[in-house]
Design a protein around this motif. Sequence first.
Motif, PDB file in Angstrom:
ATOM      1  N   VAL A  11      33.246  -1.115  42.056  1.00  0.00           N
ATOM      2  CA  VAL A  11      32.777   0.224  42.280  1.00  0.00           C
ATOM      3  C   VAL A  11      32.223   0.741  41.212  1.00  0.00           C
ATOM      4  CG1 VAL A  11      33.501   2.411  43.050  1.00  0.00           C
ATOM      5  CG2 VAL A  11      34.590   0.515  44.066  1.00  0.00           C
ATOM      6  N   ILE A  12      30.792   1.179  41.332  1.00  0.00           N
ATOM      7  CA  ILE A  12      30.157   1.996  40.137  1.00  0.00           C
ATOM      8  C   ILE A  12      31.150   3.619  40.182  1.00  0.00           C
ATOM      9  CG2 ILE A  12      28.088   3.294  39.256  1.00  0.00           C
ATOM     10  CD1 ILE A  12      26.626   0.782  40.680  1.00  0.00           C
ATOM     11  N   GLU A  13      31.870   3.847  39.073  1.00  0.00           N
ATOM     12  CA  GLU A  13      32.429   4.902  38.947  1.00  0.00           C
ATOM     13  C   GLU A  13      31.383   6.034  38.376  1.00  0.00           C
ATOM     14  OE1 GLU A  13      35.870   3.911  36.908  1.00  0.00           O
ATOM     15  OE2 GLU A  13      36.672   3.281  38.727  1.00  0.00           O
ATOM     16  N   ASN A  14      30.513   6.028  37.488  1.00  0.00           N
ATOM     17  CA  ASN A  14      29.820   6.785  36.814  1.00  0.00           C
ATOM     18  C   ASN A  14      28.613   6.261  36.374  1.00  0.00           C
ATOM     19  OD1 ASN A  14      29.393   9.453  35.766  1.00  0.00           O
ATOM     20  ND2 ASN A  14      29.952   8.892  33.974  1.00  0.00           N
ATOM     21  N   VAL A  15      27.383   7.184  36.301  1.00  0.00           N
ATOM     22  CA  VAL A  15      26.064   6.710  35.906  1.00  0.00           C
ATOM     23  C   VAL A  15      25.477   8.099  35.260  1.00  0.00           C
ATOM     24  CG1 VAL A  15      23.751   6.162  36.272  1.00  0.00           C
ATOM     25  CG2 VAL A  15      25.528   5.139  37.914  1.00  0.00           C
ATOM     26  N   ALA A  16      25.281   7.988  33.757  1.00  0.00           N
ATOM     27  CA  ALA A  16      25.038   9.020  32.938  1.00  0.00           C
ATOM     28  C   ALA A  16      23.670   8.717  32.126  1.00  0.00           C
ATOM     29  CB  ALA A  16      26.227   9.199  32.006  1.00  0.00           C
ATOM     30  N   PRO A  17      22.639   9.264  32.695  1.00  0.00           N
ATOM     31  CA  PRO A  17      21.329   9.124  31.987  1.00  0.00           C
ATOM     32  C   PRO A  17      21.525   9.710  30.619  1.00  0.00           C
ATOM     33  CG  PRO A  17      20.995  10.183  34.161  1.00  0.00           C
ATOM     34  CD  PRO A  17      22.530  10.116  33.906  1.00  0.00           C
ATOM     35  N   SER A  18      20.628   9.372  29.597  1.00  0.00           N
ATOM     36  CA  SER A  18      20.816   9.982  28.219  1.00  0.00           C
ATOM     37  C   SER A  18      20.109  11.418  27.977  1.00  0.00           C
ATOM     38  CB  SER A  18      20.000   8.980  27.214  1.00  0.00           C
ATOM     39  OG  SER A  18      18.626   8.896  27.583  1.00  0.00           O
ATOM     40  N   CYS A  19      19.330  11.777  29.059  1.00  0.00           N
ATOM     41  CA  CYS A  19      18.584  13.192  28.922  1.00  0.00           C
ATOM     42  C   CYS A  19      18.310  13.764  30.192  1.00  0.00           C
ATOM     43  CB  CYS A  19      17.559  13.014  28.050  1.00  0.00           C
ATOM     44  SG  CYS A  19      15.899  12.234  28.782  1.00  0.00           S
ATOM     45  N   GLY A  20      17.949  14.977  30.209  1.00  0.00           N
ATOM     46  CA  GLY A  20      17.849  15.738  31.299  1.00  0.00           C
ATOM     47  C   GLY A  20      16.298  15.246  32.025  1.00  0.00           C
ATOM     48  N   CYS A  21      15.657  14.582  31.317  1.00  0.00           N
ATOM     49  CA  CYS A  21      14.416  14.099  31.955  1.00  0.00           C
ATOM     50  C   CYS A  21      14.430  12.922  32.797  1.00  0.00           C
ATOM     51  CB  CYS A  21      13.320  13.874  30.768  1.00  0.00           C
ATOM     52  SG  CYS A  21      13.928  12.483  29.721  1.00  0.00           S
ATOM     53  N   THR A  22      15.740  12.484  32.932  1.00  0.00           N
ATOM     54  CA  THR A  22      16.213  11.508  33.694  1.00  0.00           C
ATOM     55  C   THR A  22      17.095  11.407  34.876  1.00  0.00           C
ATOM     56  OG1 THR A  22      15.485   9.763  31.835  1.00  0.00           O
ATOM     57  CG2 THR A  22      16.667   8.687  33.583  1.00  0.00           C
ATOM     58  N   THR A  23      16.918  11.299  35.915  1.00  0.00           N
ATOM     59  CA  THR A  23      18.041  11.407  36.951  1.00  0.00           C
ATOM     60  C   THR A  23      18.511   9.805  37.631  1.00  0.00           C
ATOM     61  OG1 THR A  23      16.439  11.473  38.833  1.00  0.00           O
ATOM     62  CG2 THR A  23      17.206  13.342  37.833  1.00  0.00           C
ATOM     63  N   ALA A  24      19.590   9.861  38.133  1.00  0.00           N
ATOM     64  CA  ALA A  24      19.919   8.377  38.440  1.00  0.00           C
ATOM     65  C   ALA A  24      20.513   8.362  39.819  1.00  0.00           C
ATOM     66  CB  ALA A  24      20.864   7.965  37.660  1.00  0.00           C
ATOM     67  N   ASP A  25      20.553   7.350  40.578  1.00  0.00           N
ATOM     68  CA  ASP A  25      20.847   6.895  41.860  1.00  0.00           C
ATOM     69  C   ASP A  25      21.504   5.685  41.625  1.00  0.00           C
ATOM     70  OD1 ASP A  25      21.740   7.389  44.340  1.00  0.00           O
ATOM     71  OD2 ASP A  25      19.733   6.553  45.163  1.00  0.00           O
TER      72      ASP A  25
ATOM     73  N   MET B 147      11.928   5.887  24.901  1.00  0.00           N
ATOM     74  CA  MET B 147      12.959   4.720  25.187  1.00  0.00           C
ATOM     75  C   MET B 147      14.125   5.605  25.755  1.00  0.00           C
ATOM     76  SD  MET B 147      14.624   1.846  22.760  1.00  0.00           S
ATOM     77  CE  MET B 147      16.422   1.346  23.145  1.00  0.00           C
ATOM     78  N   LYS B 148      14.696   5.122  26.890  1.00  0.00           N
ATOM     79  CA  LYS B 148      15.820   5.939  27.387  1.00  0.00           C
ATOM     80  C   LYS B 148      16.794   5.100  27.791  1.00  0.00           C
ATOM     81  CE  LYS B 148      13.573   9.735  27.082  1.00  0.00           C
ATOM     82  NZ  LYS B 148      13.525  10.800  26.346  1.00  0.00           N
ATOM     83  N   THR B 149      18.155   5.619  27.950  1.00  0.00           N
ATOM     84  CA  THR B 149      19.093   4.829  28.312  1.00  0.00           C
ATOM     85  C   THR B 149      19.818   5.471  29.564  1.00  0.00           C
ATOM     86  OG1 THR B 149      20.765   5.940  26.846  1.00  0.00           O
ATOM     87  CG2 THR B 149      19.578   3.870  26.129  1.00  0.00           C
TER      88      THR B 149
END
Length: 136
Positions: free
Chosen positions: A71-85, A112-114
């Motif tokens: 199960v994917i428990e958390n996804v955290a982009p490195s900055c506010g310019c990136t959203t995740a699904d 470069m983003k993470t």
Amino acid sequence: MKKLKITALLAVLAFAPFYANTFAVENPSLVRIIADAIKWKSESIDVGNIPQGKPKLIRFEFTNTSSKPVVIENVAPSCGCTTADYTKTPIMPGKKGFVEASFNAAAAGPFMKTVNVTTSESKTPKTLSFKGVVVA
């Protein structure tokens, strides 16, 4: 008295190697099992040149190589310019899942983003990265 101290010291040194092997050491096969629970298709993606002002969708895919659901428990982009699904349901053994990052390319230039991903198999986040150049 001096002979007693020397004898005691020699006895301690004689038994030291015996006790040195009694402590558990990290099992490398266990580390390999945890690391191999998820096999990422790619952990770093170069998106090349992208137009400014248009969000870019980056998709990271993986396969569950363990013997139990992940199960994917958390996804955290490195900055506010990136959203995740991401895949919200448990990923069964042998099945595929995904993490998507949507990057809002507002400023021109290289980037470069993470995205950090935490799963039920490892509480240590996995860092996925993407890079490219935003052109005006």
